[in-house]
Design an enzyme around this catalytic site. Structure first.
Site, PDB file in Angstrom:
ATOM      1  N   ASP A 246       0.869  -1.176   0.000  1.00 39.58           N
ATOM      2  CA  ASP A 246       0.000   0.000   0.000  1.00 39.58           C
ATOM      3  C   ASP A 246       0.908   1.229   0.000  1.00 39.58           C
ATOM      4  O   ASP A 246       2.002   1.167  -0.551  1.00 39.58           O
ATOM      5  CB  ASP A 246      -0.951  -0.030   1.206  1.00 39.58           C
ATOM      6  CG  ASP A 246      -2.272   0.679   0.928  1.00 39.58           C
ATOM      7  OD1 ASP A 246      -2.231   1.861   0.551  1.00 39.58           O
ATOM      8  OD2 ASP A 246      -3.339   0.058   1.088  1.00 39.58           O
ATOM      9  N   HIS A 273       2.323   2.059  -3.166  1.00 44.67           N
ATOM     10  CA  HIS A 273       1.445   3.070  -3.742  1.00 44.67           C
ATOM     11  C   HIS A 273       2.023   4.469  -3.681  1.00 44.67           C
ATOM     12  O   HIS A 273       1.323   5.437  -3.944  1.00 44.67           O
ATOM     13  CB  HIS A 273       0.074   3.031  -3.049  1.00 44.67           C
ATOM     14  CG  HIS A 273      -0.679   1.752  -3.291  1.00 44.67           C
ATOM     15  ND1 HIS A 273      -1.928   1.503  -2.768  1.00 44.67           N
ATOM     16  CD2 HIS A 273      -0.347   0.638  -4.011  1.00 44.67           C
ATOM     17  CE1 HIS A 273      -2.342   0.303  -3.146  1.00 44.67           C
ATOM     18  NE2 HIS A 273      -1.403  -0.238  -3.903  1.00 44.67           N
TER      19      HIS A 273
END
Length: 431
Positions: A246, A273
């Site tokens: 993430d 991310h």
């Protein structure tokens, strides 16, 4: 590969000393490389079984300024609570392993290891609550076992998270490390891997240093953010390798308070991310410096994300000497992160500066809410491949045509000046 990343970090330190002047928008403390405590109060020995009791006892009886030292071997433990001034020293060859037993982390409602409306049913593996000083030091490993079968069943923490995504609801999985209402916390050298949920999550922290960490978890491990900084001030993340499932780093400012004076300097982000601010920024995020960052294969690169349900003011953010490759959205400044969101918390991004930011292809998105709340962005030496595409909406962009490639929509083109910002950032040829 990790050794190559470490070599890059050493090079980036030298570059930052040569080419980067001091900036105002950053951690206000003077940061130097952390030094291990001079005193070791206890040296627990791994039992080969569950070491929770012996480890917690060592922490409780350790005086401030000293360290609990874990030597070679595997230590298996449930939740541990740190105390003020005490350092957990995970030595080279030592691995501290989180036992995959939901009952050990449950807060008393039987929710840990289940899918529910809320996802706060588990205690963290290691917690710093209302502590001052101390932290985690060493060249060893803390392993959250996110991929191990939990409770003797047929599902891992990560599989639970994917099932929650598919079915709706939230997975109840423990965070690896939680820091709440704390001051002067230091992490140095340690490797954090395979967190069931976030690796490090912070709320209401005053002064924290993360130096030369490795955070390493598979790219498909859902909600395994590297470091989440929430409602915190004077924080530095530096000389670290972070690749996760993430956000590599996320700066948040939700209902608990604002975040400010944060430095993200001399780091290498692998899969993940990207370098994010948001999505909760309703209390305001400001005075943030991101310098000498390589984003290698992250889906997003530099990202500010929010919407009208959780928006606020994000201001005085400087990104400089940033190198990117293999990013789907190298730049994503978006006030409509959830286009279906409803509310009156207006996202406003202003005084955002990109200086010496280079990448290859992808979408370069800058989307303000409306003309009354347009983004305020300045570009200086921002260059991507000709195949990259700008998507500008309600954005006031200040830039010289000779400083930006590909050209901004509707702007005249001029010959570009020379630049060598990323000539060595990817010298090893590996991601």
């Amino acid at each position: 590969m990790i050794k190559r990343f470490r070599n890059w970090v050493l090079l980036s330190i030298l570059i930052s000393m040569i080419v980067c002047p001091a900036a105002k928008a950053q951690d206000r403390r003077t940061i130097t490389e952390p030094v291990a405590p001079h005193t070791v109060c206890d040296r627990p020995v791994p039992s080969g079984k569950n070491d929770t009791v012996s480890l917690q006892d060592a922490i409780e009886h350790c005086p401030a300024g000293a360290a609990v030292y874990l030597g070679r071997g595997e230590f298996h433990s449930g939740p541990l609570e740190m105390k003020s001034g005490v350092t957990l020293w995970v030595g080279r060859g030592a691995t501290l392993i989180a036992i995959p037993e939901p009952a050990a982390y449950d807060k008393g409602l039987g929710q840990c290891g289940r899918i529910a409306e809320k996802g706060d049913g588990c205690r963290p593996f290691i917690s710093f609550s209302k502590t001052r000083g101390g932290g985690i030091y060493g060249e060893g490993v803390i392993d959250g076992q996110g991929g191990a079968m939990i409770g003797g069943g047929a599902e891992s923490w990560w599989q639970l998270a994917r099932r929650a995504q598919a079915q709706g609801g939230n997975q109840n999985a423990p965070r690896l490390i939680q820091i709440d209402h704390a001051q002067d916390i230091t992490f140095s050298g340690v490797t954090l891997r395979n967190a069931p949920n976030f690796h490090v999550a912070m709320s209401r922290v005053e002064g924290a240093t993360f130096w030369s960490l490795t955070i390493d978890t598979p790219a498909d491990a859902r909600n395994t953010d590297g470091i989440d900084l929430g409602a915190s001030q004077d924080v530095t993340v530096t000389h670290s390798l972070i690749r996760t499932g993430d956000d590599n780093v996320a700066i948040k400012a939700g209902d608990s308070g604002s975040s400010s004076h944060i430095s993200i300097i001399d780091n290498y982000f692998g899969w993940g991310h990207g370098m994010s601010i948001g999505s909760e920024v309703n209390s305001g995020a400001r005075d943030i410096l991101v310098r000498n960052l390589t984003l290698d294969g992250t889906t997003s690169g530099l990202r500010i994300k929010s919407d009208v349900s959780r928006g606020g003011v994000v201001e005085s953010v400087t990104y400089e000497y940033v190198c990117m490759r293999g990013n789907r959205w190298p730049v994503a400044f978006d006030t409509k992160y959830d286009p279906r969101a409803q509310g009156t918390r207006i996202p406003v991004y202003r005084q955002i500066v990109l200086r010496h930011v280079h990448g290859d292809t992808g979408v370069l998105l800058m989307r303000g809410l409306d003309e009354g709340h347009a983004l305020d962005v300045t570009l200086e030496d921002v260059r991507f491949a000709n195949s990259a595409t700008w998507q500008l909406e309600h954005a006031k962009v200040t830039a010289s045509p000779s400083d930006v490639s590909p050209p901004l929509p509707g702007r005249a083109t001029e010959p570009l000046r020379g630049s060598e910002v990323c000539s060595r950032a990817f010298r090893d040829g590996n991601r």
